[in-house]
Design an enzyme around this catalytic site. Structure first.
Site, PDB file in Angstrom:
ATOM      1  N   GLU A 107      -9.845  -7.261   0.281  1.00 23.29           N
ATOM      2  CA  GLU A 107      -8.868  -6.510   1.065  1.00 23.29           C
ATOM      3  C   GLU A 107      -9.533  -5.856   2.272  1.00 23.29           C
ATOM      4  O   GLU A 107     -10.354  -4.944   2.102  1.00 23.29           O
ATOM      5  CB  GLU A 107      -8.210  -5.415   0.223  1.00 23.29           C
ATOM      6  CG  GLU A 107      -7.193  -4.590   1.006  1.00 23.29           C
ATOM      7  CD  GLU A 107      -6.682  -3.385   0.237  1.00 23.29           C
ATOM      8  OE1 GLU A 107      -5.659  -2.809   0.658  1.00 23.29           O
ATOM      9  OE2 GLU A 107      -7.314  -3.010  -0.779  1.00 23.29           O
ATOM     10  N   GLU A 117       1.737   0.600  -2.603  1.00 26.76           N
ATOM     11  CA  GLU A 117       0.565   1.466  -2.615  1.00 26.76           C
ATOM     12  C   GLU A 117       0.746   2.563  -1.567  1.00 26.76           C
ATOM     13  O   GLU A 117       0.107   2.569  -0.523  1.00 26.76           O
ATOM     14  CB  GLU A 117      -0.707   0.665  -2.347  1.00 26.76           C
ATOM     15  CG  GLU A 117      -1.972   1.469  -2.640  1.00 26.76           C
ATOM     16  CD  GLU A 117      -3.242   0.699  -2.355  1.00 26.76           C
ATOM     17  OE1 GLU A 117      -4.235   0.936  -3.061  1.00 26.76           O
ATOM     18  OE2 GLU A 117      -3.255  -0.135  -1.423  1.00 26.76           O
TER      19      GLU A 117
END
Length: 259
Positions: free
Chosen positions: A143, A241
């Site tokens: 990520e 998130e």
């Protein structure tokens, strides 16, 4: 239709961690993700996930000492043994939780670390993780994380930088974890970016910007973008998130069409 997974590290924080699984299910989520489950045994976490009838779709390998500011070990040359022990532990948890993907955080090597050595360390650790995970049909996520607001000094901050590491590792079960919030800050042009990288994307996460709150609180046109993702053929989970602006359940109006 977009499939949403509640991030239990950032959502439902009104409750203790193990109680958040049931709360997410009651709110309509069929899946969850979280940062790290290691304060509890794998069996304790699995019990709550099964009882709530939610899938666990993603969590991180141990990231080091989070409280002191560490954000992963993958690119830290002097922490290889610890990183690999953490990978082994994460796979044990993933098997107990029937979780098909793990995020290997690169960390912040620091200015004193030779960038080439950090890169080679990350590639070697990624190969170790991918090979071990592949035995169990688990994917390893990379990520890119924004270095402007959230994690200054993180090892890679753009899709191109993360995919360069993935390409060098040469493992088919290494995928891109595309966080819309981070990429809005670092790259923008989200629709074209998603279209360009879609074949490599293994997981998507969202939050609005600025503030990292729920969709509808910032500048990103999420109704349009979620439809775009759907039309583009992305059928994976989208991890929520974000830090709710004023309570988790109170802020879920944006998600009602998808839950």
């Amino acid at each position: 239709m977009p499939r949403l997974a509640a991030n239990l590290t950032m959502m439902f924080t009104e409750l203790p961690f193990l109680e958040r699984f049931a709360a997410a299910s009651q709110a309509g989520f069929k899946a969850v993700e979280f940062l790290a489950p290691y304060d509890f045994t794998a069996e304790e976490v699995a019990l709550q996930a099964r009882a709530a009838q939610v899938e666990v779709v993603l969590f991180n390998c141990p990231p080091g000492d989070w409280a002191s500011g560490e954000r992963g070990l993958g690119a830290l040359p002097d922490r290889v043994d610890e990183c690999r022990r953490g990978i082994d532990t994460a796979i044990e948890y993933a098997l107990a939780l029937d979780c098909p993907r793990l995020h290997l955080m690169a960390g912040k090597p620091g200015a004193q670390t030779d960038p080439n050595r950090a890169r080679e360390t990350m590639i070697a650790n990624l190969r170790y993780a991918a090979d071990a995970a592949n035995l169990h049909a688990i994917d390893i996520m990379l990520e890119p994380i924004n270095t402007r607001v959230d994690i200054p000094g993180y090892f890679y901050a753009t899709c191109g930088q993360a995919l360069d590491i993935a390409d060098a590792a040469g493992r088919e079960n290494v995928k891109l974890q595309y966080d819309i919030y981070h990429m809005q800050i670092m790259e923008g042009d989200l629709a074209r970016s998603i279209a360009r990288h879609l074949p490599r994307i293994g997981h998507v996460q969202l939050a609005d910007n600025p503030g990292r709150h729920e969709p509808g609180t910032g500048e990103i046109n999420y109704p349009w973008l979620l439809n775009y993702l759907d039309d583009a053929g992305y059928d994976g989970w989208i991890g929520c998130e974000y830090a709710p602006a004023a309570g988790t359940v109170a802020g879920l109006g944006w998600a009602a069409p998808y839950l």
